[in-house]
Write a protein that holds these residues in place. Structure first.
Motif, PDB file in Angstrom:
ATOM      1  N   TRP A  70     -22.838  -1.474  15.510  1.00 43.48           N
ATOM      2  CA  TRP A  70     -22.631  -0.581  16.671  1.00 43.48           C
ATOM      3  C   TRP A  70     -23.459  -1.008  18.058  1.00 43.48           C
ATOM      4  CZ3 TRP A  70     -24.821   5.166  16.788  1.00 43.48           C
ATOM      5  CH2 TRP A  70     -24.303   5.976  17.932  1.00 43.48           C
ATOM      6  N   GLN A  71     -24.626  -1.620  17.755  1.00 48.75           N
ATOM      7  CA  GLN A  71     -25.295  -2.172  18.822  1.00 48.75           C
ATOM      8  C   GLN A  71     -24.841  -3.206  19.362  1.00 48.75           C
ATOM      9  OE1 GLN A  71     -28.272  -0.667  20.526  1.00 48.75           O
ATOM     10  NE2 GLN A  71     -27.599  -2.059  22.035  1.00 48.75           N
ATOM     11  N   ASN A  72     -24.096  -4.316  18.574  1.00 51.49           N
ATOM     12  CA  ASN A  72     -23.349  -5.368  19.143  1.00 51.49           C
ATOM     13  C   ASN A  72     -22.094  -4.822  19.936  1.00 51.49           C
ATOM     14  OD1 ASN A  72     -25.100  -7.122  18.242  1.00 51.49           O
ATOM     15  ND2 ASN A  72     -24.001  -7.463  16.296  1.00 51.49           N
ATOM     16  N   ASP A  73     -21.504  -4.027  19.461  1.00 51.97           N
ATOM     17  CA  ASP A  73     -20.502  -3.432  20.300  1.00 51.97           C
ATOM     18  C   ASP A  73     -20.698  -2.741  21.508  1.00 51.97           C
ATOM     19  OD1 ASP A  73     -18.574  -4.226  18.033  1.00 51.97           O
ATOM     20  OD2 ASP A  73     -18.140  -2.326  17.466  1.00 51.97           O
ATOM     21  N   TRP A  74     -21.905  -2.121  21.568  1.00 50.77           N
ATOM     22  CA  TRP A  74     -22.270  -1.335  22.712  1.00 50.77           C
ATOM     23  C   TRP A  74     -22.871  -2.386  23.750  1.00 50.77           C
ATOM     24  CZ3 TRP A  74     -22.137   3.103  25.037  1.00 50.77           C
ATOM     25  CH2 TRP A  74     -22.962   3.552  25.976  1.00 50.77           C
ATOM     26  N   THR A  75     -23.311  -3.411  23.240  1.00 53.79           N
ATOM     27  CA  THR A  75     -24.034  -4.453  24.375  1.00 53.79           C
ATOM     28  C   THR A  75     -22.704  -5.319  24.690  1.00 53.79           C
ATOM     29  OG1 THR A  75     -25.946  -4.534  23.019  1.00 53.79           O
ATOM     30  CG2 THR A  75     -25.361  -6.330  24.593  1.00 53.79           C
ATOM     31  N   SER A  76     -21.896  -5.494  24.059  1.00 49.10           N
ATOM     32  CA  SER A  76     -20.599  -6.500  24.574  1.00 49.10           C
ATOM     33  C   SER A  76     -19.738  -5.708  25.359  1.00 49.10           C
ATOM     34  CB  SER A  76     -20.058  -7.189  23.330  1.00 49.10           C
ATOM     35  OG  SER A  76     -19.380  -6.051  22.517  1.00 49.10           O
ATOM     36  N   THR A  77     -19.525  -4.475  25.259  1.00 53.77           N
ATOM     37  CA  THR A  77     -18.474  -3.648  26.237  1.00 53.77           C
ATOM     38  C   THR A  77     -18.762  -3.449  27.520  1.00 53.77           C
ATOM     39  OG1 THR A  77     -16.992  -1.782  26.090  1.00 53.77           O
ATOM     40  CG2 THR A  77     -19.329  -1.306  25.912  1.00 53.77           C
ATOM     41  N   GLN A  78     -17.949  -3.562  28.271  1.00 53.73           N
ATOM     42  CA  GLN A  78     -18.022  -3.412  29.851  1.00 53.73           C
ATOM     43  C   GLN A  78     -17.953  -2.142  30.218  1.00 53.73           C
ATOM     44  OE1 GLN A  78     -18.435  -6.277  31.785  1.00 53.73           O
ATOM     45  NE2 GLN A  78     -18.743  -7.369  29.897  1.00 53.73           N
ATOM     46  N   LYS A  79     -17.545  -1.155  29.379  1.00 53.39           N
ATOM     47  CA  LYS A  79     -17.357  -0.008  29.537  1.00 53.39           C
ATOM     48  C   LYS A  79     -18.991   0.984  29.595  1.00 53.39           C
ATOM     49  CE  LYS A  79     -12.594   0.566  28.134  1.00 53.39           C
ATOM     50  NZ  LYS A  79     -11.834   1.279  27.189  1.00 53.39           N
ATOM     51  N   GLY A  80     -19.050   1.959  30.243  1.00 53.24           N
ATOM     52  CA  GLY A  80     -20.268   2.999  30.202  1.00 53.24           C
ATOM     53  C   GLY A  80     -21.258   2.188  30.824  1.00 53.24           C
ATOM     54  N   VAL A  82     -22.954   3.118  33.489  1.00 49.91           N
ATOM     55  CA  VAL A  82     -24.116   4.277  33.879  1.00 49.91           C
ATOM     56  C   VAL A  82     -24.803   4.859  32.760  1.00 49.91           C
ATOM     57  CG1 VAL A  82     -24.256   6.550  34.837  1.00 49.91           C
ATOM     58  CG2 VAL A  82     -22.642   4.791  36.086  1.00 49.91           C
ATOM     59  N   THR A  83     -24.001   5.156  31.579  1.00 54.95           N
ATOM     60  CA  THR A  83     -24.466   5.595  30.396  1.00 54.95           C
ATOM     61  C   THR A  83     -25.597   4.794  29.564  1.00 54.95           C
ATOM     62  OG1 THR A  83     -22.636   6.955  30.061  1.00 54.95           O
ATOM     63  CG2 THR A  83     -24.000   6.554  27.945  1.00 54.95           C
ATOM     64  N   LYS A  84     -25.308   3.310  29.961  1.00 56.74           N
ATOM     65  CA  LYS A  84     -25.951   2.286  29.392  1.00 56.74           C
ATOM     66  C   LYS A  84     -27.380   2.408  30.046  1.00 56.74           C
ATOM     67  CE  LYS A  84     -22.683  -0.850  27.571  1.00 56.74           C
ATOM     68  NZ  LYS A  84     -22.328  -2.410  27.593  1.00 56.74           N
ATOM     69  N   LEU A  85     -27.633   2.658  31.238  1.00 57.26           N
ATOM     70  CA  LEU A  85     -28.877   2.735  32.172  1.00 57.26           C
ATOM     71  C   LEU A  85     -29.632   3.832  31.220  1.00 57.26           C
ATOM     72  CD1 LEU A  85     -27.446   3.020  35.626  1.00 57.26           C
ATOM     73  CD2 LEU A  85     -28.648   1.034  34.536  1.00 57.26           C
ATOM     74  N   PHE A  86     -29.052   4.950  30.873  1.00 56.85           N
ATOM     75  CA  PHE A  86     -30.018   5.829  29.850  1.00 56.85           C
ATOM     76  C   PHE A  86     -29.965   5.767  28.666  1.00 56.85           C
ATOM     77  CE2 PHE A  86     -28.064   7.906  33.737  1.00 56.85           C
ATOM     78  CZ  PHE A  86     -29.316   8.673  34.352  1.00 56.85           C
ATOM     79  N   PHE A  87     -29.058   4.870  28.173  1.00 52.37           N
ATOM     80  CA  PHE A  87     -29.084   4.828  26.532  1.00 52.37           C
ATOM     81  C   PHE A  87     -28.870   3.366  26.418  1.00 52.37           C
ATOM     82  CE2 PHE A  87     -27.594   9.158  27.075  1.00 52.37           C
ATOM     83  CZ  PHE A  87     -28.761   9.798  26.441  1.00 52.37           C
ATOM     84  N   PRO A  88     -29.908   2.487  26.560  1.00 46.42           N
ATOM     85  CA  PRO A  88     -29.690   0.958  26.423  1.00 46.42           C
ATOM     86  C   PRO A  88     -29.301   0.666  24.888  1.00 46.42           C
ATOM     87  CG  PRO A  88     -31.957   1.402  26.999  1.00 46.42           C
ATOM     88  CD  PRO A  88     -31.157   2.650  27.204  1.00 46.42           C
ATOM     89  N   SER A  89     -29.798   1.409  24.247  1.00 44.62           N
ATOM     90  CA  SER A  89     -29.791   1.225  22.642  1.00 44.62           C
ATOM     91  C   SER A  89     -29.009   2.353  22.025  1.00 44.62           C
ATOM     92  CB  SER A  89     -31.275   0.807  22.116  1.00 44.62           C
ATOM     93  OG  SER A  89     -31.135   0.697  20.675  1.00 44.62           O
ATOM     94  N   VAL A  90     -28.277   2.005  20.910  1.00 42.13           N
ATOM     95  CA  VAL A  90     -27.724   3.057  20.044  1.00 42.13           C
ATOM     96  C   VAL A  90     -28.960   3.920  19.030  1.00 42.13           C
ATOM     97  CG1 VAL A  90     -25.516   2.318  20.287  1.00 42.13           C
ATOM     98  CG2 VAL A  90     -26.721   1.607  18.539  1.00 42.13           C
TER      99      VAL A  90
END
Length: 93
Positions: A70-80, A82-90
């Motif tokens: 899940w973290q790999n998917d989260w890190t590699s996506t271009q979407k989200g 602004v959300t990644k600023l608040f939640f850099p890790s799943v």
């Protein structure tokens, strides 16, 4: 041992119900269980609390593997972005 017996009963289509019974009920099986419990509590044998079911380790391994994917998917996506600023890790912190 109890889980093994429950499994064996289920394979033979037996139904089993567990019920709470008052300690001073006078039921022979309950009285015997009380005696065994008291004997074990008063025993001088060392207690072993370090045994953990293997399923615990398997579930933990699967949980970590899933988080990693899940973290790999989260890190590699271009979407989200602004959300990644608040939640850099799943993972929970």
């Amino acid at each position: 041992m109890i889980r093994q017996l429950l499994w064996e009963f289920s394979q033979r289509n037996f139904r089993l119900a567990l019920e709470w019974v008052r300690g001073d009920s006078g039921i022979l099986g309950n009285e015997m269980a009380d005696e065994h419990t008291k004997s074990a509590a008063e025993s001088q044998l060392p207690h072993c609390f370090n045994k953990v079911p293997l399923c615990f380790f398997y579930k933990r391994q699967q949980h970590l593997k899933t988080l990693n994917l899940w973290q790999n998917d989260w890190t590699s996506t271009q979407k989200g972005a602004v959300t990644k600023l608040f939640f850099p890790s799943v993972a929970e912190t």
